[in-house]
Design an enzyme around this catalytic site. Structure first.
Site, PDB file in Angstrom:
ATOM      1  N   ASN A 220      36.373  38.331  73.531  1.00  0.00           N
ATOM      2  CA  ASN A 220      36.893  39.647  73.907  1.00  0.00           C
ATOM      3  C   ASN A 220      35.720  40.599  74.102  1.00  0.00           C
ATOM      4  OD1 ASN A 220      36.430  41.226  71.320  1.00  0.00           O
ATOM      5  ND2 ASN A 220      37.630  39.500  70.560  1.00  0.00           N
ATOM      6  N   ASP A 287      43.041  36.264  67.607  1.00  0.00           N
ATOM      7  CA  ASP A 287      44.270  35.904  66.896  1.00  0.00           C
ATOM      8  C   ASP A 287      44.621  34.438  67.119  1.00  0.00           C
ATOM      9  OD1 ASP A 287      44.772  38.381  65.734  1.00  0.00           O
ATOM     10  OD2 ASP A 287      45.660  39.153  67.580  1.00  0.00           O
ATOM     11  N   LYS A 297      31.792  18.880  78.201  1.00  0.00           N
ATOM     12  CA  LYS A 297      32.280  19.942  79.072  1.00  0.00           C
ATOM     13  C   LYS A 297      33.533  19.461  79.811  1.00  0.00           C
ATOM     14  CE  LYS A 297      30.609  22.640  82.962  1.00  0.00           C
ATOM     15  NZ  LYS A 297      30.277  22.120  84.269  1.00  0.00           N
ATOM     16  N   PHE A 330      41.287  47.735  60.712  1.00  0.00           N
ATOM     17  CA  PHE A 330      41.324  48.472  61.974  1.00  0.00           C
ATOM     18  C   PHE A 330      42.556  48.020  62.749  1.00  0.00           C
ATOM     19  CE2 PHE A 330      37.319  50.794  62.960  1.00  0.00           C
ATOM     20  CZ  PHE A 330      36.738  50.676  61.711  1.00  0.00           C
ATOM     21  N   LYS A 344      51.297  48.390  60.077  1.00  0.00           N
ATOM     22  CA  LYS A 344      50.233  47.421  59.787  1.00  0.00           C
ATOM     23  C   LYS A 344      49.598  47.706  58.433  1.00  0.00           C
ATOM     24  CE  LYS A 344      48.371  45.707  64.134  1.00  0.00           C
ATOM     25  NZ  LYS A 344      47.278  45.773  65.100  1.00  0.00           N
TER      26      LYS A 344
HETATM   27  N1  CTP Z   1      41.877  40.600  61.505  1.00  0.00           N
HETATM   28  C1  CTP Z   1      41.472  39.602  60.629  1.00  0.00           C
HETATM   29  N2  CTP Z   1      41.665  38.277  60.943  1.00  0.00           N
HETATM   30  C2  CTP Z   1      42.290  37.926  62.084  1.00  0.00           C
HETATM   31  C3  CTP Z   1      42.747  38.935  62.976  1.00  0.00           C
HETATM   32  C4  CTP Z   1      42.523  40.267  62.666  1.00  0.00           C
HETATM   33  O1  CTP Z   1      40.894  39.909  59.578  1.00  0.00           O
HETATM   34  N3  CTP Z   1      42.449  36.656  62.346  1.00  0.00           N
HETATM   35  C5  CTP Z   1      41.672  42.006  61.135  1.00  0.00           C
HETATM   36  C6  CTP Z   1      40.909  42.836  62.142  1.00  0.00           C
HETATM   37  O2  CTP Z   1      39.514  42.813  61.895  1.00  0.00           O
HETATM   38  C7  CTP Z   1      41.485  44.223  61.906  1.00  0.00           C
HETATM   39  C8  CTP Z   1      42.902  43.952  61.490  1.00  0.00           C
HETATM   40  O3  CTP Z   1      42.922  42.606  61.035  1.00  0.00           O
HETATM   41  O4  CTP Z   1      40.815  44.909  60.865  1.00  0.00           O
HETATM   42  C9  CTP Z   1      43.918  44.154  62.549  1.00  0.00           C
HETATM   43  O5  CTP Z   1      43.575  43.478  63.740  1.00  0.00           O
HETATM   44  P1  CTP Z   1      44.364  43.712  65.101  1.00  0.00           P
HETATM   45  O6  CTP Z   1      43.888  42.682  66.090  1.00  0.00           O
HETATM   46  O7  CTP Z   1      44.367  45.147  65.505  1.00  0.00           O
HETATM   47  O8  CTP Z   1      45.832  43.465  64.726  1.00  0.00           O
HETATM   48  P2  CTP Z   1      46.659  42.170  64.469  1.00  0.00           P
HETATM   49  O9  CTP Z   1      46.978  42.115  63.015  1.00  0.00           O
HETATM   50  O10 CTP Z   1      45.974  41.007  65.063  1.00  0.00           O
HETATM   51  O11 CTP Z   1      48.004  42.517  65.212  1.00  0.00           O
HETATM   52  P3  CTP Z   1      48.401  42.507  66.756  1.00  0.00           P
HETATM   53  O12 CTP Z   1      47.434  41.642  67.488  1.00  0.00           O
HETATM   54  O13 CTP Z   1      49.747  41.951  66.715  1.00  0.00           O
HETATM   55  O14 CTP Z   1      48.377  43.932  67.196  1.00  0.00           O
END
Ligand code: CTP
Length: 406
Positions: A220, A287, A297, A330, A344
């Site tokens: 990302n 995620d 590859k 965050f 959240k």
């Molecule tokens: N985070 C984490 N581990 C993951 C994904 C996210 O520790 N596998 C943490 C991020 O660093 C952030 C928080 O969780 O502090 C929220 O991440 P965000 O991507 O905004 O939200 P999600 O919980 O993934 O929810 P969504 O994608 O459904 O908005």
């Protein structure tokens, strides 16, 4: 928290910069310029060896002040000898570059030139940035001298690994000017008594990369700037900082753990938070990740399409909950979805949740500015569009308030 007090008398902003005869002295010119930019008044003191590399005139020009050398040692200033006068005027002393020879003199208490005489007469915080050939750096005499200085309260910014001026590889490169500037700002801020002083703060930053095959990844656009700003701010407030990041962290005067994937980041965070007081999860953690990494590859061949089989990553933040660890999460949302961020916070049980709308104008991913809302147990603090540094200061204020309320 920059420690800048422009209205303070001239001496209140004076930083002694001792320069010695190492090739890294060319970086000291940049350091002095940077210190002026930070609002300080550098007073440069050169050893004789230093003058063989860079003339004091250069330092006088960039510091916009007279530069001192051993000749000036014999001129009385305001009724005082220079070493006493300089030691009385300055608030912080930094020696960069610090050669093995000068470090040895400082450790032994020798005062055979103006720089070392000032060091003995000086009572404020002292920072040294050693630089030398790797073998000199690893010599038991140098190691012992640095240990002794550190035990006496001198802040040692360790030499870094890399290519050295002598053509060899090893540990001996001077800490970068940005790291020294941050250390000077911290010394001026006098943070010893703040709520974050001495606390261990683990910060994550950057976007993770989830490997598809030997060359490709899912990633990302997170730049890591917000997390870096929080790490710098915590350092300035006297914390022991560990930054776990997917991005380069040049000039960080604290521990940096470079990682790539969410699994790497999770392992590093679990390791680092064991003895931590605060965790700030600013990283954009993927995620989902490929179920398995393809060996080699993936060939295009005559495929018309490629389907990736993705599985959820481990939620790093969720796995770190324990009493005594203050956790900051965050929530990057696509739109002004503050209510979702509130949910959240409740779902994750974090102490603070920092919400930002990644679609808002000029802020968020990759930008130097951000606009955030900090959700605490008691209130919601809106920080309208400003520098990520200012956002980090607002977040650090709330972490400090939270720690104090415990
Ligand atoms: N985070 C984490 N581990 C993951 C994904 C996210 O520790 N596998 C943490 C991020 O660093 C952030 C928080 O969780 O502090 C929220 O991440 P965000 O991507 O905004 O939200 P999600 O919980 O993934 O929810 P969504 O994608 O459904 O908005």
């Amino acid at each position: 928290m920059s420690g800048q007090t422009p209205t303070a008398p001239a001496g209140e902003r004076t930083v002694l910069v001792g320069v010695t005869g190492g090739i890294a002295i060319y970086k000291a010119v940049e350091l002095v310029r940077g210190l002026v930019k930070d609002g300080f008044q550098p007073l440069v003191v050169s050893t004789q060896a230093a003058q063989r590399f860079v003339m004091p005139l250069t330092f006088a020009a960039v510091s916009q002040a007279p530069a001192l050398d051993d000749e000036s040692a014999w001129q009385a200033s305001g009724g005082w000898f220079q070493h006493i006068e300089a030691a009385r005027t300055a608030r912080v002393m930094v020696v960069a570059p610090a050669t093995a020879n000068t470090l040895a003199k400082m450790a032994a208490g020798l005062a055979d030139n103006l720089l070392t005489a000032i060091y003995l007469a000086f009572r404020g915080p002292v920072i040294v940035a050693p630089t030398m050939n790797w073998a000199m750096n690893e010599h038991p005499a140098t190691v012992a001298n640095l240990r002794l200085l550190a035990a006496r309260g001198v802040e040692v910014l360790p030499a870094e690994e890399g290519e050295l001026a002598c053509g060899e590889e090893g540990s001996g490169r001077m800490a970068p000017p940005e790291a020294i500037r941050l250390a000077v700002r911290r010394a001026f801020a006098g943070t010893a008594a703040g709520p974050l002083a001495g606390k261990k703060v683990v910060v994550t930053s950057g976007g993770t990369r989830e490997r598809i095959d030997a060359v490709r990844f899912i990633g990302n656009r997170s730049s890591g700037k917000m997390g870096r700003a929080v790490a710098d701010e915590a350092y300035l407030r006297g914390a022991r900082v560990a930054l776990v990041t997917t991005q380069p962290a040049d000039g960080a005067p604290y521990g940096v753990v470079r990682v790539e994937s969410s699994d790497d980041m999770g392992a590093a965070v679990r390791e680092q938070v064991r003895d931590a007081d605060v965790l700030v999860m600013a990283a954009a953690v993927a995620d989902f990740k490929p179920r398995s990494e393809e060996a080699g590859k993936i060939q295009r061949g005559d495929r018309e399409a490629l389907t990736l089989d993705l599985v959820r990553t481990v939620d790093i933040l969720a796995g770190t909950a324990r009493p005594g660890l203050f956790r900051v999460g965050f929530a990057a949302e696509a739109g002004p979805r503050l209510q979702r961020a509130r949910e959240k916070k409740a779902a994750t049980g974090v102490d603070l949740l920092v919400f930002n709308d990644i679609l808002a104008e000029g802020v968020g991913i990759g930008a130097d500015e951000n606009a955030i809302t900090i959700i605490t147990a008691r209130e919601e603090i809106e920080v309208p569009r400003t520098s990520k540094r200012a956002c980090a200061a607002a977040i650090a204020d709330q972490i400090e308030a939270g720690l104090q309320a415990r």
